[in-house]
Design a protein around this motif. Sequence first.
Motif, mmCIF file in Angstrom:
data_model
loop_
_atom_site.group_PDB
_atom_site.id
_atom_site.type_symbol
_atom_site.label_atom_id
_atom_site.label_comp_id
_atom_site.label_asym_id
_atom_site.label_seq_id
_atom_site.Cartn_x
_atom_site.Cartn_y
_atom_site.Cartn_z
ATOM 1 N N THR A 173 0.821 -1.222 0.000
ATOM 2 C CA THR A 173 0.000 0.000 0.000
ATOM 3 C C THR A 173 0.853 1.270 0.000
ATOM 4 O OG1 THR A 173 -0.130 -0.191 2.389
ATOM 5 C CG2 THR A 173 -1.978 -1.071 1.126
ATOM 6 N N LEU A 196 -6.275 -8.028 15.218
ATOM 7 C CA LEU A 196 -6.361 -8.381 13.797
ATOM 8 C C LEU A 196 -5.787 -9.775 13.549
ATOM 9 C CD1 LEU A 196 -5.385 -5.066 11.949
ATOM 10 C CD2 LEU A 196 -7.647 -5.949 12.431
ATOM 11 N N ASN A 214 -3.365 1.792 5.349
ATOM 12 C CA ASN A 214 -4.111 0.544 5.548
ATOM 13 C C ASN A 214 -4.847 0.094 4.287
ATOM 14 O OD1 ASN A 214 -6.025 2.541 5.608
ATOM 15 N ND2 ASN A 214 -7.269 1.548 7.169
ATOM 16 N N ARG A 215 -4.693 0.901 3.211
ATOM 17 C CA ARG A 215 -5.295 0.515 1.923
ATOM 18 C C ARG A 215 -4.557 1.270 0.844
ATOM 19 N NH1 ARG A 215 -10.773 3.143 0.282
ATOM 20 N NH2 ARG A 215 -9.502 4.031 -1.379
ATOM 21 N N ALA A 230 2.088 -7.172 14.058
ATOM 22 C CA ALA A 230 0.689 -6.858 13.763
ATOM 23 C C ALA A 230 -0.107 -6.785 15.060
ATOM 24 C CB ALA A 230 0.088 -7.932 12.851
ATOM 25 N N GLY A 280 -6.685 -4.778 6.632
ATOM 26 C CA GLY A 280 -7.208 -3.472 7.027
ATOM 27 C C GLY A 280 -6.197 -2.650 7.779
ATOM 28 N N LYS A 281 -4.972 -3.162 7.880
ATOM 29 C CA LYS A 281 -3.926 -2.429 8.591
ATOM 30 C C LYS A 281 -2.694 -2.417 7.694
ATOM 31 C CE LYS A 281 -2.073 -1.117 12.708
ATOM 32 N NZ LYS A 281 -2.193 0.313 12.796
ATOM 33 N N GLY A 282 -2.007 -1.295 7.649
ATOM 34 C CA GLY A 282 -0.803 -1.226 6.840
ATOM 35 C C GLY A 282 0.347 -1.941 7.530
ATOM 36 N N SER A 340 -4.420 -6.983 0.989
ATOM 37 C CA SER A 340 -4.348 -7.240 2.430
ATOM 38 C C SER A 340 -3.528 -8.482 2.664
ATOM 39 C CB SER A 340 -5.743 -7.430 3.024
ATOM 40 O OG SER A 340 -6.404 -8.473 2.349
ATOM 41 N N LYS A 371 -2.988 -9.053 9.245
ATOM 42 C CA LYS A 371 -3.425 -7.678 9.534
ATOM 43 C C LYS A 371 -4.243 -7.068 8.404
ATOM 44 C CE LYS A 371 1.271 -6.525 8.331
ATOM 45 N NZ LYS A 371 2.538 -6.007 8.741
ATOM 46 N N SER A 391 2.882 1.814 6.453
ATOM 47 C CA SER A 391 2.211 1.959 5.153
ATOM 48 C C SER A 391 0.706 2.122 5.383
ATOM 49 C CB SER A 391 2.525 0.769 4.251
ATOM 50 O OG SER A 391 2.556 -0.413 4.984
#
Length: 501
Positions: free
Chosen positions: A202, A345, A272-273, A341, A242-244, A236, A240, A270
């Motif tokens: 991301t 998550l 999350n998307r 992470a 939804g999390k960078g 993704s 994790k 980074s």
Amino acid sequence: MTEFVGSALTMVQILSAVLVFLLGLGILAVIFMYLVDVNQKTHTIRRNFPVIGRFRYLFEKLGEYFRQYFFAQDREEMPFNRAQRTWVYRAAKGFDNTVAFGSTRDLRPVGTMIFVNCPYPVLEADIAPTSTVKIGPYCKQPYATNSLFNVSAMSFGAISKPAVQALSKGSKKAGNWMNTGEGGLSPYHLEGGADIVFQIGTAKYGVRNLDGSLSDEKLREVSGHEQVKMVEIKLSQDAKPGKGGILPGGKVTKEIAKIRGIEVGADSISPNRHPDIGSADDLLNMIHRVRDVTGKPVGFKSVIGAYGWLDELFDLISERGIESAPDFITVDSGDGGSGAAPMSLVDNVGLPLRESLPLVVDMLVRHGLKDRVKVIASGKMVTPAEAAWALCVGADFINSARGFMFSLGCIQALQCNMNTCPTGITTHDKKLQGGLDVTNKAERVYQYSKNMHKEIGVLAHSCGVKEPRRLQRFHCRVVQDNGRSVPLDVLYPNRTSDQAA
Ligand SMILES: Cc1cc2nc3c(=O)[nH]c(=O)nc-3n(C[C@H](O)[C@H](O)[C@H](O)COP(=O)(O)O)c2cc1C
Ligand code: SF4
């Protein structure tokens, strides 16, 4: 009396002399072991922790006798139990992996896989080589490989320079690919000569403009390396979603900062998307753009949670034309690994592969895309049975991160996020890295990959098929809560069989 005191004194003197002699001998032995340990290249732990590191091997050996009374059983530890890790260690060392007396595995727990052997297994003379699969038929440079088991994404940064070098060299020898992870392409990935899958995370490390957007120019440069065979866009990742990514500042060295295009010593976080991928349209646009710039197969990696978006994506592909499809999808399990992470998550988000892989394969079949879009599966497949299960379900390839970490000597100390990894794999501490001998560990990576391929083949032949890619769902049964096993084609009946038996 004087005579008695005299002889007692002599006795004490003799005992003291013996004690001093033994002590001296002990010190000499410790010095000798120290020198042997720091100079040998086979065991990272002994090299990094001379003398005391030896106790690990001693306790491991004694554990065989004592663990039944005191410690965790063979199949109790998480994320990987001792039986799984031992299999990998032995495969990586090229040791005999046969077991004596019988299985220690309880075949009753729900989820246990049982492969159905054929009364007429394939004769050795009739065994066929694993078939080659072509990925990206509409690209300028499609990629064809017969490697079933490959190195999953792990970035240079999350793992160390010698770890990347050993994976690269071992992968070249074994003929499997290695995924760069989101941290960019380093010279160490290229060093061994293995096929590379370049990942765009991301933050678009390594191919970003200053503002974090994708640079076509840098992408062209990276994909210009002959070794780079495919590009994977990471939506993704297992641990994790939804999390960078988080690379702690302590691990962001000058070199890593340069490769990634970021600041030295600062936490590398980074987004999350992908800021530019927020819909099925965006995703197909990005796939088209990257494929156009690189001329190579492009796919995406995702953990599956909600899945209506896949129907939407596949419908859109029907509208735009089959060429617009991703060349592959990497389905990552919700219980995968990461350098670092958040626990909520890691533990509670994303479907495990056992649910998501059949789901994705069936959706592709329903949309008529199974041949066009290759499926790569990843998540806790470190031994042959797990990988063979994925092939039965319909995966084309298997990726493993932690399996290959074990082959590098990982002892599951679970400190990957702290820069203190005792085996030099996930640390940038030069002293700890010093224990990881690249040549030795590259050989283990090779042996592990080779033995995985070999034993996946053994399972396939036992089921009566000539090569692993011919495994079908009916070849594998899974134990249910009533204690009885049910074949995968009954559990997941949607897939219309598209492979020859
Ligand atoms: C140290 C480490 C670093 C990782 N880095 C990445 C990464 O950069 N990009 C990514 O998509 N996945 C990354 N992963 C996830 C793995 O590629 C893989 O999807 C996951 O661990 C599941 O496979 P496994 O069970 O074989 O480890 C990383 C995993 C580990 C353990
Ligand atoms: S030994 Fe521990 S810290 Fe090092 S890679 Fe393995 S789990 Fe992570």
